[in-house]
Design a protein around this motif. Structure first.
Motif, PDB file in Angstrom:
ATOM      1  N   CYS A  79       0.855  -1.186   0.000  1.00 25.97           N
ATOM      2  CA  CYS A  79       0.000   0.000   0.000  1.00 25.97           C
ATOM      3  C   CYS A  79       0.891   1.236   0.000  1.00 25.97           C
ATOM      4  CB  CYS A  79      -0.939   0.010   1.207  1.00 25.97           C
ATOM      5  SG  CYS A  79      -0.080   0.309   2.782  1.00 25.97           S
ATOM      6  N   ARG A  80       0.293   2.399  -0.216  1.00 28.32           N
ATOM      7  CA  ARG A  80       1.050   3.647  -0.201  1.00 28.32           C
ATOM      8  C   ARG A  80       0.964   4.294   1.181  1.00 28.32           C
ATOM      9  NH1 ARG A  80       1.725   5.602  -5.510  1.00 28.32           N
ATOM     10  NH2 ARG A  80       2.739   7.414  -4.552  1.00 28.32           N
ATOM     11  N   LEU A  81       1.857   5.259   1.425  1.00 27.37           N
ATOM     12  CA  LEU A  81       1.865   5.963   2.708  1.00 27.37           C
ATOM     13  C   LEU A  81       0.518   6.594   3.044  1.00 27.37           C
ATOM     14  CD1 LEU A  81       5.344   7.737   2.500  1.00 27.37           C
ATOM     15  CD2 LEU A  81       4.618   6.219   4.353  1.00 27.37           C
ATOM     16  N   ASP A  82      -0.136   7.124   2.000  1.00 29.50           N
ATOM     17  CA  ASP A  82      -1.392   7.831   2.239  1.00 29.50           C
ATOM     18  C   ASP A  82      -2.626   6.959   2.053  1.00 29.50           C
ATOM     19  OD1 ASP A  82      -1.150   7.471  -0.437  1.00 29.50           O
ATOM     20  OD2 ASP A  82      -1.546   9.565  -0.995  1.00 29.50           O
ATOM     21  N   SER A  83      -2.443   5.646   1.915  1.00 27.05           N
ATOM     22  CA  SER A  83      -3.601   4.754   1.742  1.00 27.05           C
ATOM     23  C   SER A  83      -4.442   4.734   3.006  1.00 27.05           C
ATOM     24  CB  SER A  83      -3.139   3.325   1.439  1.00 27.05           C
ATOM     25  OG  SER A  83      -2.436   3.257   0.224  1.00 27.05           O
ATOM     26  N   PRO A  84      -5.775   4.831   2.898  1.00 29.25           N
ATOM     27  CA  PRO A  84      -6.626   4.734   4.092  1.00 29.25           C
ATOM     28  C   PRO A  84      -6.539   3.330   4.682  1.00 29.25           C
ATOM     29  CG  PRO A  84      -7.952   4.770   2.097  1.00 29.25           C
ATOM     30  CD  PRO A  84      -6.541   5.080   1.671  1.00 29.25           C
ATOM     31  N   LEU A  85      -6.634   3.226   5.985  1.00 30.66           N
ATOM     32  CA  LEU A  85      -6.487   1.933   6.640  1.00 30.66           C
ATOM     33  C   LEU A  85      -7.591   0.959   6.256  1.00 30.66           C
ATOM     34  CD1 LEU A  85      -5.123   2.955  10.134  1.00 30.66           C
ATOM     35  CD2 LEU A  85      -3.994   1.561   8.414  1.00 30.66           C
ATOM     36  N   SER A  86      -8.706   1.451   5.780  1.00 31.52           N
ATOM     37  CA  SER A  86      -9.741   0.545   5.285  1.00 31.52           C
ATOM     38  C   SER A  86      -9.210  -0.250   4.096  1.00 31.52           C
ATOM     39  CB  SER A  86     -10.992   1.327   4.881  1.00 31.52           C
ATOM     40  OG  SER A  86     -10.667   2.325   3.913  1.00 31.52           O
ATOM     41  N   ASP A  87      -8.446   0.433   3.200  1.00 31.76           N
ATOM     42  CA  ASP A  87      -7.840  -0.258   2.066  1.00 31.76           C
ATOM     43  C   ASP A  87      -6.708  -1.186   2.515  1.00 31.76           C
ATOM     44  OD1 ASP A  87      -9.575   1.162   0.517  1.00 31.76           O
ATOM     45  OD2 ASP A  87      -8.060   2.549  -0.303  1.00 31.76           O
ATOM     46  N   VAL A  88      -5.970  -0.730   3.535  1.00 30.15           N
ATOM     47  CA  VAL A  88      -4.863  -1.542   4.049  1.00 30.15           C
ATOM     48  C   VAL A  88      -5.392  -2.858   4.603  1.00 30.15           C
ATOM     49  CG1 VAL A  88      -3.050  -1.689   5.804  1.00 30.15           C
ATOM     50  CG2 VAL A  88      -3.396   0.450   4.531  1.00 30.15           C
ATOM     51  N   ILE A  89      -6.451  -2.788   5.385  1.00 27.57           N
ATOM     52  CA  ILE A  89      -7.021  -3.999   5.993  1.00 27.57           C
ATOM     53  C   ILE A  89      -7.567  -4.926   4.908  1.00 27.57           C
ATOM     54  CG2 ILE A  89      -8.858  -4.862   7.495  1.00 27.57           C
ATOM     55  CD1 ILE A  89      -8.474  -2.311   9.177  1.00 27.57           C
ATOM     56  N   PHE A  90      -8.174  -4.347   3.888  1.00 30.77           N
ATOM     57  CA  PHE A  90      -8.678  -5.159   2.776  1.00 30.77           C
ATOM     58  C   PHE A  90      -7.527  -5.873   2.075  1.00 30.77           C
ATOM     59  CE2 PHE A  90      -9.782  -5.804  -1.661  1.00 30.77           C
ATOM     60  CZ  PHE A  90     -10.994  -6.483  -1.551  1.00 30.77           C
ATOM     61  N   GLU A  91      -6.424  -5.150   1.826  1.00 33.13           N
ATOM     62  CA  GLU A  91      -5.253  -5.736   1.170  1.00 33.13           C
ATOM     63  C   GLU A  91      -4.650  -6.854   2.026  1.00 33.13           C
ATOM     64  OE1 GLU A  91      -1.916  -5.621  -1.800  1.00 33.13           O
ATOM     65  OE2 GLU A  91      -4.084  -5.299  -1.760  1.00 33.13           O
ATOM     66  N   MET A  92      -4.562  -6.600   3.329  1.00 32.94           N
ATOM     67  CA  MET A  92      -3.997  -7.597   4.236  1.00 32.94           C
ATOM     68  C   MET A  92      -4.861  -8.859   4.259  1.00 32.94           C
ATOM     69  SD  MET A  92      -3.158  -7.164   8.305  1.00 32.94           S
ATOM     70  CE  MET A  92      -2.308  -5.609   8.000  1.00 32.94           C
ATOM     71  N   THR A  93      -6.157  -8.683   4.259  1.00 28.26           N
ATOM     72  CA  THR A  93      -7.074  -9.820   4.283  1.00 28.26           C
ATOM     73  C   THR A  93      -7.017 -10.606   2.975  1.00 28.26           C
ATOM     74  OG1 THR A  93      -8.557  -8.599   5.765  1.00 28.26           O
ATOM     75  CG2 THR A  93      -9.472 -10.512   4.626  1.00 28.26           C
ATOM     76  N   ALA A  94      -6.947  -9.888   1.868  1.00 26.45           N
ATOM     77  CA  ALA A  94      -6.950 -10.545   0.562  1.00 26.45           C
ATOM     78  C   ALA A  94      -5.670 -11.359   0.321  1.00 26.45           C
ATOM     79  CB  ALA A  94      -7.126  -9.506  -0.544  1.00 26.45           C
ATOM     80  N   LYS A  95      -4.524 -10.822   0.748  1.00 22.11           N
ATOM     81  CA  LYS A  95      -3.244 -11.490   0.477  1.00 22.11           C
ATOM     82  C   LYS A  95      -2.900 -12.556   1.529  1.00 22.11           C
ATOM     83  CE  LYS A  95      -3.024  -8.976  -3.099  1.00 22.11           C
ATOM     84  NZ  LYS A  95      -2.117  -7.861  -3.338  1.00 22.11           N
ATOM     85  N   ARG A  96      -3.520 -12.494   2.688  1.00 22.60           N
ATOM     86  CA  ARG A  96      -3.457 -13.552   3.705  1.00 22.60           C
ATOM     87  C   ARG A  96      -2.029 -13.860   4.179  1.00 22.60           C
ATOM     88  NH1 ARG A  96      -7.068 -18.427   1.510  1.00 22.60           N
ATOM     89  NH2 ARG A  96      -6.654 -19.132   3.647  1.00 22.60           N
ATOM     90  N   LEU A  97      -1.211 -12.832   4.314  1.00 26.78           N
ATOM     91  CA  LEU A  97       0.142 -13.020   4.820  1.00 26.78           C
ATOM     92  C   LEU A  97       0.363 -12.306   6.148  1.00 26.78           C
ATOM     93  CD1 LEU A  97       2.141 -12.699   1.486  1.00 26.78           C
ATOM     94  CD2 LEU A  97       1.876 -14.755   2.882  1.00 26.78           C
ATOM     95  N   GLY A  98      -0.693 -11.684   6.675  1.00 25.73           N
ATOM     96  CA  GLY A  98      -0.606 -11.076   7.996  1.00 25.73           C
ATOM     97  C   GLY A  98       0.096  -9.745   8.043  1.00 25.73           C
ATOM     98  N   CYS A  99       0.375  -9.157   6.884  1.00 25.87           N
ATOM     99  CA  CYS A  99       1.050  -7.861   6.881  1.00 25.87           C
ATOM    100  C   CYS A  99       0.877  -7.189   5.527  1.00 25.87           C
ATOM    101  CB  CYS A  99       2.535  -8.009   7.200  1.00 25.87           C
ATOM    102  SG  CYS A  99       3.468  -8.836   5.906  1.00 25.87           S
ATOM    103  N   VAL A 100       1.236  -5.896   5.493  1.00 21.07           N
ATOM    104  CA  VAL A 100       1.234  -5.113   4.253  1.00 21.07           C
ATOM    105  C   VAL A 100       2.477  -4.236   4.268  1.00 21.07           C
ATOM    106  CG1 VAL A 100       0.074  -3.311   2.919  1.00 21.07           C
ATOM    107  CG2 VAL A 100      -1.270  -5.099   4.026  1.00 21.07           C
ATOM    108  N   GLY A 101       3.202  -4.217   3.143  1.00 20.07           N
ATOM    109  CA  GLY A 101       4.344  -3.329   3.025  1.00 20.07           C
ATOM    110  C   GLY A 101       3.892  -1.943   2.600  1.00 20.07           C
ATOM    111  N   VAL A 102       4.539  -0.923   3.150  1.00 28.16           N
ATOM    112  CA  VAL A 102       4.175   0.468   2.840  1.00 28.16           C
ATOM    113  C   VAL A 102       5.290   1.095   2.001  1.00 28.16           C
ATOM    114  CG1 VAL A 102       3.518   2.710   3.782  1.00 28.16           C
ATOM    115  CG2 VAL A 102       2.939   0.607   5.044  1.00 28.16           C
TER     116      VAL A 102
END
Length: 349
Positions: free
Chosen positions: A242-265
């Motif tokens: 995700c990007r620095l300015d991505s809303p956390l709603s998008d971050v949580i969606f990305e984390m859930t979809a990729k199923r690795l327990g994290c998101v790189g910024v």
């Protein structure tokens, strides 16, 4: 009373005889075991002495053989009959797995069409203890007719094979380990070892690396041990970013979809600057969280690993840092991500 005395005498005699027979059997068994151990020791020492003699006998012919094999554009064809044929198969397999393309041709099959497997830019290595193996005649004649380099490996310098070869590798005159002097034992051991010496010397000339070795050994424990993180990492659309300015709603969606327990910024230049884990989300969980930006809860300077690192290194790094994921980066930009479960599934434990 006399009957009791007689019975006691009989029992005593029987026990004494049994003890005597048991002692004799034990002595005989020990003698057999000693003979077997002596025989095995003699064989091993005879073959070990032969290898020392072989090492001491190496000369310019060995270097000529290396130059010849290193300089060909094609493949090394290894051949031999009987026990020499079994050794030839192993030599070809060792060469092929260490950077020298090689294969075995059976001399009998060669006389019935398999000569067509030998090309003009190949080289032939022929093994024969006596140097007079008649099944090799057609292969030898074929190499002479078409100018295909021939290396002979034999115990007799005056043999037909040695005389027809471009390079003759003559084994030292040491006895076979077989007491009859008939079964190929010492001779085949020397051939096998000499083949290993050639293969390893060619490996070193070519600068053959562990990474190259892994390309020829993808299966088994060795192949797994040499896997790199790039072989097992999640990449492309499977990479959670995700990007620095991505809303956390998008971050949580990305984390859930990729199923690795994290998101790189990443920043605007695509450089990895932080990481958000599912633990970070739980720790900051409030009704207003979804409206926040990624950079508000991210952890800076995430743990990373280089693309050429082996998976065993990645596993060690995760164990030491007590984390479950590592981003694989090049020039500070994420190429992929590797999870500890990926390493374990690949056999890195």
């Amino acid at each position: 009373m006399e009957g009791m005395t007689a019975l006691t005498s009989v029992i005593t005699s029987s026990l004494t005889a049994g003890m005597t027979d048991g002692s004799a059997a034990s002595t005989e068994s020990s003698a057999v075991e000693n003979r077997d151990l002596a025989c095995a020791t003699r064989v091993l020492r005879t073959e070990a002495d032969a290898l020392v003699a072989l090492a001491d006998s190496l000369d310019g012919a060995f270097l000529q053989a290396l130059d010849l094999l290193h300089g060909i554009e094609g493949r090394v064809v290894v051949t031999g009959m009987g026990k020499s044929g079994h050794v030839a198969r192993k030599i070809a397999a060792t060469m092929a797995s260490t950077g020298t393309p090689a294969f075995f041709v059976h001399p009998g099959e060669a006389s019935h069409g398999d000569l067509g497997m030998i090309a003009k830019n190949d080289a032939v290595v022929a093994l024969s203890n006596s140097g007079e193996t008649h099944e090799l005649a057609d292969i030898i004649a074929y190499t002479r007719r078409f100018g295909i380099p021939l290396i002979g490996m034999t115990r007799r310098a005056a043999s037909s094979l040695a005389e027809q070869s471009d390079v003759a590798l003559v084994l030292p005159p040491v006895p076979e380990a077989c007491p009859l002097g008939l079964a190929p034992t010492t001779s085949t051991t020397m051939m096998l070892a000499l083949g290993d010496a050639i293969a390893v010397a060619l490996l070193e000339r070519r600068g053959f690396s562990a990474a190259d070795f892994r390309e020829f050994h993808p299966g088994g424990q060795l192949g797994r041990a040499l896997l790199k993180v790039t072989d097992i990492m999640h990449k492309g659309t499977d990479l959670p970013l995700c990007r620095l300015d991505s809303p956390l709603s998008d971050v949580i969606f990305e984390m859930t979809a990729k199923r690795l327990g994290c998101v790189g910024v990443t920043d605007e230049a695509g450089v990895l600057v932080g990481i958000i884990t599912d633990g970070d989300v739980r720790r900051h969980l409030t009704p207003e969280l979804l409206a926040e930006r990624a950079d508000s809860i991210m952890s800076p300077r995430p743990k990373t690993i280089r693309p050429k690192a082996l998976i065993v290194e990645a596993l060690r790094e995760m164990n030491e840092k007590k984390i479950t994921t590592l981003f694989v980066i090049e020039d500070d930009r994420p190429l992929g991500i590797v999870h500890i479960h990926d390493c374990l599934r690949a056999g890195a434990a």
